[in-house]
Scaffold this motif. Structure first.
Motif, PDB file in Angstrom:
ATOM      1  N   LEU A 139       0.839  -1.212   0.000  1.00 17.38           N
ATOM      2  CA  LEU A 139       0.000   0.000   0.000  1.00 17.38           C
ATOM      3  C   LEU A 139       0.869   1.255   0.000  1.00 17.38           C
ATOM      4  N   ASP A 140       1.922   1.224   0.815  1.00 21.77           N
ATOM      5  CA  ASP A 140       2.833   2.382   0.875  1.00 21.77           C
ATOM      6  C   ASP A 140       3.473   2.645  -0.487  1.00 21.77           C
ATOM      7  N   ALA A 141       3.976   1.573  -1.103  1.00 26.94           N
ATOM      8  CA  ALA A 141       4.668   1.729  -2.392  1.00 26.94           C
ATOM      9  C   ALA A 141       3.691   2.216  -3.465  1.00 26.94           C
ATOM     10  N   TYR A 142       2.468   1.727  -3.385  1.00 20.54           N
ATOM     11  CA  TYR A 142       1.439   2.134  -4.346  1.00 20.54           C
ATOM     12  C   TYR A 142       1.200   3.649  -4.234  1.00 20.54           C
ATOM     13  N   ASP A 143       0.985   4.111  -2.997  1.00 26.44           N
ATOM     14  CA  ASP A 143       0.724   5.542  -2.769  1.00 26.44           C
ATOM     15  C   ASP A 143       1.884   6.400  -3.250  1.00 26.44           C
TER      16      ASP A 143
ATOM     17  N   ALA B 150       4.088   5.684  -5.538  1.00 27.21           N
ATOM     18  CA  ALA B 150       4.154   5.688  -7.003  1.00 27.21           C
ATOM     19  C   ALA B 150       3.107   6.637  -7.584  1.00 27.21           C
ATOM     20  N   VAL B 151       1.896   6.601  -7.022  1.00 28.30           N
ATOM     21  CA  VAL B 151       0.835   7.490  -7.522  1.00 28.30           C
ATOM     22  C   VAL B 151       1.202   8.941  -7.269  1.00 28.30           C
ATOM     23  N   ALA B 152       1.749   9.232  -6.083  1.00 27.76           N
ATOM     24  CA  ALA B 152       2.169  10.599  -5.768  1.00 27.76           C
ATOM     25  C   ALA B 152       3.255  11.059  -6.735  1.00 27.76           C
ATOM     26  N   GLY B 153       4.073  10.122  -7.204  1.00 25.34           N
ATOM     27  CA  GLY B 153       5.137  10.457  -8.151  1.00 25.34           C
ATOM     28  C   GLY B 153       4.655  10.505  -9.589  1.00 25.34           C
ATOM     29  N   GLY B 154       3.366  10.379  -9.797  1.00 26.43           N
ATOM     30  CA  GLY B 154       2.806  10.538 -11.137  1.00 26.43           C
ATOM     31  C   GLY B 154       2.634   9.242 -11.912  1.00 26.43           C
ATOM     32  N   SER B 155       2.807   8.118 -11.252  1.00 28.22           N
ATOM     33  CA  SER B 155       2.708   6.831 -11.922  1.00 28.22           C
ATOM     34  C   SER B 155       1.267   6.542 -12.346  1.00 28.22           C
ATOM     35  N   ASP B 156       1.103   5.787 -13.426  1.00 27.60           N
ATOM     36  CA  ASP B 156      -0.246   5.332 -13.793  1.00 27.60           C
ATOM     37  C   ASP B 156      -0.593   4.071 -12.989  1.00 27.60           C
ATOM     38  N   LEU B 157      -1.800   3.545 -13.233  1.00 27.84           N
ATOM     39  CA  LEU B 157      -2.276   2.407 -12.439  1.00 27.84           C
ATOM     40  C   LEU B 157      -1.330   1.214 -12.559  1.00 27.84           C
ATOM     41  N   GLY B 158      -0.917   0.907 -13.807  1.00 26.86           N
ATOM     42  CA  GLY B 158      -0.031  -0.242 -14.023  1.00 26.86           C
ATOM     43  C   GLY B 158       1.279  -0.080 -13.268  1.00 26.86           C
ATOM     44  N   GLY B 159       1.848   1.110 -13.362  1.00 21.98           N
ATOM     45  CA  GLY B 159       3.126   1.364 -12.693  1.00 21.98           C
ATOM     46  C   GLY B 159       2.983   1.266 -11.177  1.00 21.98           C
ATOM     47  N   ALA B 160       1.888   1.792 -10.657  1.00 18.66           N
ATOM     48  CA  ALA B 160       1.671   1.762  -9.207  1.00 18.66           C
ATOM     49  C   ALA B 160       1.500   0.328  -8.737  1.00 18.66           C
ATOM     50  N   LEU B 161       0.812  -0.495  -9.530  1.00 20.51           N
ATOM     51  CA  LEU B 161       0.607  -1.891  -9.136  1.00 20.51           C
ATOM     52  C   LEU B 161       1.904  -2.688  -9.212  1.00 20.51           C
TER      53      LEU B 161
ATOM     54  N   ALA C 156       3.445  -4.635  -6.120  1.00 20.70           N
ATOM     55  CA  ALA C 156       3.781  -6.062  -6.162  1.00 20.70           C
ATOM     56  C   ALA C 156       5.235  -6.280  -5.745  1.00 20.70           C
ATOM     57  N   GLU C 157       6.126  -5.374  -6.186  1.00 20.95           N
ATOM     58  CA  GLU C 157       7.545  -5.512  -5.801  1.00 20.95           C
ATOM     59  C   GLU C 157       7.721  -5.342  -4.299  1.00 20.95           C
ATOM     60  N   ALA C 158       6.994  -4.365  -3.753  1.00 20.36           N
ATOM     61  CA  ALA C 158       7.092  -4.144  -2.303  1.00 20.36           C
ATOM     62  C   ALA C 158       6.493  -5.319  -1.532  1.00 20.36           C
ATOM     63  N   ALA C 159       5.405  -5.891  -2.060  1.00 20.31           N
ATOM     64  CA  ALA C 159       4.799  -7.056  -1.405  1.00 20.31           C
ATOM     65  C   ALA C 159       5.789  -8.213  -1.379  1.00 20.31           C
ATOM     66  N   ALA C 160       6.514  -8.398  -2.489  1.00 25.89           N
ATOM     67  CA  ALA C 160       7.494  -9.495  -2.559  1.00 25.89           C
ATOM     68  C   ALA C 160       8.582  -9.305  -1.502  1.00 25.89           C
ATOM     69  N   LYS C 161       9.013  -8.049  -1.330  1.00 23.74           N
ATOM     70  CA  LYS C 161      10.018  -7.789  -0.280  1.00 23.74           C
ATOM     71  C   LYS C 161       9.440  -8.063   1.099  1.00 23.74           C
ATOM     72  N   GLY C 162       8.200  -7.621   1.296  1.00 24.20           N
ATOM     73  CA  GLY C 162       7.539  -7.880   2.578  1.00 24.20           C
ATOM     74  C   GLY C 162       7.389  -9.376   2.827  1.00 24.20           C
ATOM     75  N   ARG C 163       7.043 -10.102   1.778  1.00 25.51           N
ATOM     76  CA  ARG C 163       6.920 -11.563   1.868  1.00 25.51           C
ATOM     77  C   ARG C 163       8.253 -12.177   2.303  1.00 25.51           C
TER      78      ARG C 163
END
Lengths: 334, 206
Positions: free
Chosen positions: B135-139, B141-152, B156-163
């Motif tokens: 959720l943090d990484a998504y926010d 990315a969106v704040a940095g101007g990313s589109d939906l695909g980029g934010a997801l 996903a990358e942050a989730a993998a690290k969390g995993r």
């Protein structure tokens, strides 16, 4: 994996067909929802008693449906909680106006699914539902940093005793209070000599070497807290009885129901041998055994091993224990 | 973006969960009760059957129905948890335009549902340890101007690290918590399936 099965995916549904075919006088089964009902449920004026959980613990819970025990049991997949739809359907079916008590073993999944079901049944049908959660396993030491103690052997004794009280026509609030009293007065500890194999997984959940045992095991093949070298039964009995006695604590002069339960793969000759050891330890501790139960009642598929449950009892609990029961997995006096 | 993209997400998630069912169950054998893979597979197979039988007009309607299906089919703890996630996600998407910001809010609502049901905290060694950094990484990315695909993808990358970070943790929730210290050294199955779901979202919702 060597099992008497057809397709692993059909184990639960085919076993329920067998239960119904073998005990047509006790139960009927809703196969779509996988609910075992007491044949004559709902009983007018009687509090409905529902339990349920993952399959693989037979005879619990389906085998405990009948006169003087449960009105319905919801069967999940092997070692997986049933889903809220099942408990909702059962709750509506057995409610005869006196309300329904859910008897839930303390596992994260079971608690969540029963909670959702109770919320939905209250919202949809206005059924009054109370819940009691059993959590008697002393092997889980630190409840603050875990999901709490597991519900194990006390669940069997509770379903019998509370079933007798509901059969007498006692109101929901009283039945629930009695259930909490039983849970509060009982403690258990289990051990395993071998693992079990979940049919869908196809291989043993854990490996135990020839000369090892797992102490503090749960009823799902989840490893216990301690792996120790195999020991004589006398020593194993002490490993189970001592933490139980110390926990409540039980005191000299207390009366108990002593329950030696098999995990599914241990022959009765060994369970009676263990009961003999347990009985000597209780005698030495000055604990009076008011009643006893020995056998496979809350199992973990084909796991070898046993658990010891002690339930502190008064005259009322003994009277309810002695009351008639007539279910596929437990019968006396009826 | 319409309902088809969300349907594709669920179909892709069903595929990836089916392919990884044995792996998830193996992870669950080590610290749980050896059923996470088969449960998730069964639940998402039912979701695919739902997609084949029913036509959905809007993403919120689809997500809510998928959530109810998971609650009804999965069992265990993951049924109520993932079911509640999709129910709340769907509820949050009702009547709003699908944008990176609204999807972010909906993901947050879904994870809020998981927390309400499971009462987990960060580092309890649960699926939340993958959701929270996602959720943090998504926010971010969106704040940095990313589109939906980029934010997801970032999520996903942050989730993998969390995993991966769940491996050394001692479990404090769920069945793994009964193991105490012995739960350390094993990857959490729930954090693993969460990562698979988010990787699937990144592939299909971009």
């Amino acid at each position: 994996m060597k099992k008497l099965i057809n397709d692993p995916a059909d184990v639960v549904s085919e076993a329920l067909r067998g239960l119904e075919a073998a005990h047509p006088d006790h139960v009927r089964v809703d196969h779509e929802n996988r609910i075992v009902y007491r044949k004559d449920a709902p009983r007018p004026g009687k509090v409905g008693l529902i339990s349920g959980g993952g399959s693989g613990h037979e005879p619990m819970h389906g085998g405990f449906v009948g006169l003087g025990m449960l009105d319905a049991a919801c069967a999940g997949e092997v070692f997986t909680s049933p889903v809220p739809d099942q408990m909702m359907a059962a709750t509506k079916e057995v409610d005869a106006g006196a309300g329904v008590l859910h008897i839930v073993k303390n596992y994260t999944g079971d608690v969540m699914n029963f909670e959702m079901a109770a919320e939905l049944a209250a919202a949809e049908a206005g059924t009054e539902v109370l819940s009691v959660v059993t959590d008697d396993d002393v092997a889980v030491q630190d409840s603050l940093y875990t999901a709490g103690r597991r519900g194990v052997g006390v669940t069997v004794l509770l379903e019998k005793i509370v079933g007798a009280a509901a059969e007498e026509g006692r109101p929901l609030q009283e039945v629930a209070e009695l259930a909490r009293k039983v849970n509060g007065n009982g403690r258990s500890m289990g051990m395993a000599l071998t693992s079990c194999t979940v049919p869908a997984a196809g291989k043993p959940t854990f490996e135990l070497a020839e000369k090892e045992m797992e102490v503090g095991i749960g009823i799902h093949g989840e490893p216990g807290r301690q792996r120790l070298p195999l020991a004589p039964a006398k020593d194993i009995a002490a490993l189970l009885v001592d933490p139980v006695l110390g926990d409540l604590p039980y005191q000299q002069g207390d009366s108990v129901i002593a329950f030696v339960n098999g995990m599914g793969g241990t022959p009765l000759i060994e369970l009676y041998l263990m009961y003999n050891e347990v009985r000597q330890l209780l005698d030495a501790a000055g604990i009076t055994v008011a009643r006893s139960l020995v056998g496979n009642y809350i199992t973990s598929l084909e796991m070898a091993g046993c658990s010891v449950t002690l339930l502190k009892v008064d005259d009322e609990l003994v009277r309810l224990w002695d009351a008639p029961v007539n279910a596929p997995g437990l019968r006396w006096g009826a | 973006m319409g309902v088809d993209a969300f349907a594709n997400w669920l179909r892709d998630a069903a595929n990836t969960l089916h392919e990884n069912a044995a792996y998830l169950t193996e992870l669950d054998s080590a610290i749980g009760d050896a059923d996470h893979g088969s449960n998730m597979d069964r639940g998402f197979t039912a979701v695919v059957a739902l997609l084949d039988e029913t036509t959905f007009e809007t993403p919120d309607e689809l997500m809510k129905k998928a959530g109810m299906t998971l609650v009804s089919k999965v069992g265990g703890a993951s049924g109520p948890l993932y079911g509640t996630f999709f129910l709340r996600l769907g509820t949050a998407l009702a009547g709003v335009e699908i944008t990176p910001a609204t999807v972010g809010e909906a993901l947050k609502a879904g994870v809020g549902g998981i927390l309400a049901r499971g009462k987990a905290e960060l580092n309890d060694k649960t699926m939340y340890d993958a959701w929270a950094p996602a959720l943090d990484a998504y926010d971010e990315a969106v704040a940095g101007g990313s589109d939906l695909g980029g934010a997801l993808v970032a999520a996903a990358e942050a989730a993998a690290k969390g995993r991966d970070a769940t491996i050394p943790l001692v479990a404090r929730k769920g069945r793994a918590s009964y193991l105490g210290e012995r739960s350390a050294g094993h990857q959490d199955p729930g954090a693993t399936s969460t990562t698979l779901l988010l990787e699937s979202a990144a592939r299909t919702l971009g």
